[in-house]
Design a protein around this motif. Structure first.
Motif, PDB file in Angstrom:
ATOM      1  N   GLU A  52      21.526  -2.136   1.274  1.00 11.09           N
ATOM      2  CA  GLU A  52      20.603  -1.178   0.663  1.00 11.09           C
ATOM      3  C   GLU A  52      21.345  -0.063  -0.079  1.00 11.09           C
ATOM      4  OE1 GLU A  52      16.701  -1.396   3.525  1.00 11.09           O
ATOM      5  OE2 GLU A  52      18.328  -0.066   4.150  1.00 11.09           O
ATOM      6  N   ASN A  54      20.485   3.708  -2.826  1.00  5.23           N
ATOM      7  CA  ASN A  54      19.545   4.628  -3.467  1.00  5.23           C
ATOM      8  C   ASN A  54      20.012   4.934  -4.894  1.00  5.23           C
ATOM      9  OD1 ASN A  54      17.713   5.168  -1.233  1.00  5.23           O
ATOM     10  ND2 ASN A  54      19.448   6.170  -0.272  1.00  5.23           N
ATOM     11  N   TYR A  55      19.040   5.045  -5.796  1.00  5.90           N
ATOM     12  CA  TYR A  55      19.353   5.310  -7.192  1.00  5.90           C
ATOM     13  C   TYR A  55      18.399   6.370  -7.746  1.00  5.90           C
ATOM     14  CZ  TYR A  55      22.263   1.149  -7.067  1.00  5.90           C
ATOM     15  OH  TYR A  55      23.233   0.250  -6.758  1.00  5.90           O
ATOM     16  N   ASP A  83      13.362   8.198  -8.035  1.00  5.40           N
ATOM     17  CA  ASP A  83      14.224   8.099  -6.857  1.00  5.40           C
ATOM     18  C   ASP A  83      13.901   6.733  -6.228  1.00  5.40           C
ATOM     19  OD1 ASP A  83      15.883   8.486  -4.736  1.00  5.40           O
ATOM     20  OD2 ASP A  83      14.514   9.798  -3.638  1.00  5.40           O
ATOM     21  N   LYS A  85      14.739   3.135  -4.040  1.00  6.86           N
ATOM     22  CA  LYS A  85      15.474   2.442  -2.992  1.00  6.86           C
ATOM     23  C   LYS A  85      15.592   0.974  -3.399  1.00  6.86           C
ATOM     24  CE  LYS A  85      14.198   5.386   0.915  1.00  6.86           C
ATOM     25  NZ  LYS A  85      13.564   5.435   2.269  1.00  6.86           N
ATOM     26  N   LYS A  87      17.223  -2.955  -2.500  1.00  3.63           N
ATOM     27  CA  LYS A  87      17.682  -3.806  -1.402  1.00  3.63           C
ATOM     28  C   LYS A  87      18.074  -5.174  -1.949  1.00  3.63           C
ATOM     29  CE  LYS A  87      14.565  -5.464   1.372  1.00  3.63           C
ATOM     30  NZ  LYS A  87      13.492  -5.524   2.390  1.00  3.63           N
ATOM     31  N   ASN A 119      12.084  -0.427  -4.858  1.00  2.00           N
ATOM     32  CA  ASN A 119      10.902   0.373  -4.525  1.00  2.00           C
ATOM     33  C   ASN A 119      11.076   1.774  -5.140  1.00  2.00           C
ATOM     34  OD1 ASN A 119       8.539   1.314  -3.376  1.00  2.00           O
ATOM     35  ND2 ASN A 119       9.513   1.788  -1.416  1.00  2.00           N
TER      36      ASN A 119
END
Length: 204
Positions: A52, A54-55, A83, A85, A87, A119
């Protein structure tokens, strides 16, 4: 005397025959046990491998509409902050592996491709729109699609994908270590894997 010798030879043949059969039986039972153990361990490897990340991203959306045959333009624009997430997963339950007990081989026939799930949490700022060109559900869907496409391109070249591939290789190394320790051979794409380093070529 001859009868005694014949009897002795016959007895030796019977004894060696029994021992040979017992030896063959032991080897067969050992091979069956090894095959069962390998198959059990392969089932344990067949799990979901997830990585996983975050971007964050800033996205500008602009749109204009021609009115009165192009004499007037109606504008709308927004600053979008994302923002997200992400995976990356390998579902190793879909991996196809077979065993050849006679040749003591474990053969990997298919490795599933990575699945990327994004997401995004999308927030709109600095929204402005003319009365005749206002934001609609279609605009929001377009923004979301563009954001996801952009993120997919970005993630495909990022460390997240590399880390996911490394985790895949780590799971495959468990199969190699098991087969190697039991005197079996691991094979992929019709080529034997002779070291942990050679597993790197399996990266998709």
């Amino acid at each position: 005397m001859r009868k005694i010798l014949l009897g002795a030879v016959l007895a030796l043949v019977i004894v060696f025959g029994i021992r040979y059969c017992e030896h063959q039986k032991d080897e067969r039972e050992q091979l069956e046990a090894s095959t069962a153990l390998i198959q059990t361990q392969l089932q344990n490897v067949g799990k979901l491998v997830v990585t996983e990340g975050n971007y964050a991203q800033v996205f500008s959306y602009n749109d204009s509409k021609d009115l009165l045959y192009g004499l007037v333009k109606a504008y709308k624009k927004a600053l979008v902050i994302i923002d997200a997430k992400a995976k990356v997963s390998y579902d190793l339950s879909k991996m196809v592996v077979t065993t050849n007990a006679e040749k003591k081989k474990v053969i990997i026939l298919f490795i599933p491709e990575p699945e990327l799930d994004i997401n995004p949490n999308i927030k709109y700022y600095d929204v402005s729109q003319d009365y005749l060109n206002q934001f609609t559900e279609r605009d929001f869907n377009i923004v979301k699609e563009r954001i996801e496409d952009n993120l997919r391109r970005k993630i495909s070249k990022s460390e997240l994908m590399t880390n996911a591939e490394n985790r895949l290789i780590s799971e495959l190394q468990k199969i190699y270590i098991l087969t190697n320790s039991m005197g079996w051979t691991l094979e992929y794409d019709a080529t034997p894997i002779n070291s942990s380093e050679e597993l790197q070529r399996i990266k998709l």
